[in-house]
Scaffold this active site. Sequence first.
Site, PDB file in Angstrom:
ATOM      1  CE  LYS A  95      33.524  -8.690  14.945  1.00 24.87           C
ATOM      2  NZ  LYS A  95      32.995  -8.206  13.651  1.00 24.87           N
ATOM      3  CD  GLN A 108      33.922  -4.069  12.673  1.00 26.80           C
ATOM      4  OE1 GLN A 108      33.988  -5.278  12.827  1.00 26.80           O
ATOM      5  NE2 GLN A 108      32.958  -3.507  11.982  1.00 26.80           N
ATOM      6  CE  LYS A 152      34.119  -5.020   8.342  1.00 29.11           C
ATOM      7  NZ  LYS A 152      33.278  -6.143   8.815  1.00 29.11           N
ATOM      8  CG  ASP A 163      30.847 -11.282  13.854  1.00 29.24           C
ATOM      9  OD1 ASP A 163      31.074 -10.406  13.016  1.00 29.24           O
ATOM     10  OD2 ASP A 163      31.375 -12.420  13.789  1.00 29.24           O
TER      11      ASP A 163
END
Length: 447
Positions: free
Chosen positions: A128, A113, A116, A168
């Site tokens: 996360k 992440q 990204k 998610d």
Amino acid sequence: MTHAADIDRIHEEVTRRNPGEAEFHQATREVLSTLAPVLAKRPHYLDLKMIERICEPERQIIFRVPWQDDRGQVHINRGFRVEFNSALGPYKGGLRFHPSVNLGIVKFLGFEQIFKNALTGMPIGGGKGGADFDPKGRSDAEVMRFCQSFMTELYRHLGEYTDVPAGDIGVGGREIGYMFGQYKRITNRYESGVLTGKGLAWGGAQVRPEATGYGLIFFVEQMLAARGGSLDGRRVVVSGSGNVAVHAIAKAQQYGARVVACSDSAGYVVDESGIDVDLLRQVKEVERARLSVYAERSPSARYVGGGSVWDVPCEVALPCATQNELDEAAAAELVGNGCRLVAEGANMPTTAAAVEVLRSAGAAFGPGKAANAGGVATSALEMQQNASRDSWTFERSEAKLAEIMRDIHARCFEAAEEYGRPGDYVLGANCAGFVRVADAMHDLGVV
Ligand code: GLU
């Protein structure tokens, strides 16, 4: 010592310090193994221990989540939030509710992440979280009690300037609603920007539900355009049948592709006339039923229990289910059947060995940290709208998402050229993402 040797040494140390976390080792190896050309241009990163710092989460939270089912029975789950890197903005990343969730999984997802989010060009750090809770077969009331218990601990670590979770696997609009309600109750604040993926009536943003799947297709269009092609008339296979898969299928079909197969954890359907997205959504989202029900209701479809969806011949393959779902054998099957492009809608669905098979066959490969970044990018747009108490139209939001995906593609493409491997999106995404984070960390000092 060459930079490759430095990197091997650093990765050995990361592996040693984080025992038993196979997916985290895999994700760090994937990124680190591409960074030698960055170190060659920026050797000061080594003295600053930039790689070691990025591999060490800023904070890791593990907590008990007790809850009662509808019969009054007590259950204990484990909750996680890994606040990985906040050099570019508040920690940002989803929550996953799935029985497979453990610290190693959350750390691999949080690590991905960081890069990204950096690639989106937006002011968001990486994090996360999740829990080893299995929502399958649970009533709405049970899911609500679980979400409330989860947020009763997590709320103290969150805030619109601190840490902003989203969904998610296993966490969609329903779960975000229950968690936002509990956060609001505990804090007595209508702090819209503390979670993204909210409902449209209470602070959510247009296109957020569609964004990961739509963004994936925008990215694939850019990859194909770079090779002088387009999705029009292509035969496509998608794995998964959740939020990412459904919207990827819909958008690919708008671009003239024929999506002939998709899957769930029990099997897959092949529909030569093209997957019927309305029927798929009715079965998976409304009824929360198995994919076999789709085949029962569609005369043109057949269902295959078990097996691998990658056995279905296609030109474009889009893994949109979960990590390590496309292995070496599947990649060999795909290229043997004429597949020329694979792009990841899920996080790390393609194993390292599978990526190698695709690379040696000359197939284009779009890694998830670039190809599926449309979801988190649209989360950042949701935060922007919340901060300005504004809400954009669907058209404006979708146009912005398309622009962001074009920019991400360009960043990866240009970085791949700059660092000496033209067309290598893995190297391009890793190097471009890493440099943006590392340069910010450099400016903020040793913190
Ligand atoms: N879970 C999504 C991802 O893997 C979205 C995260 C977010 O919107 O914060 O990027």
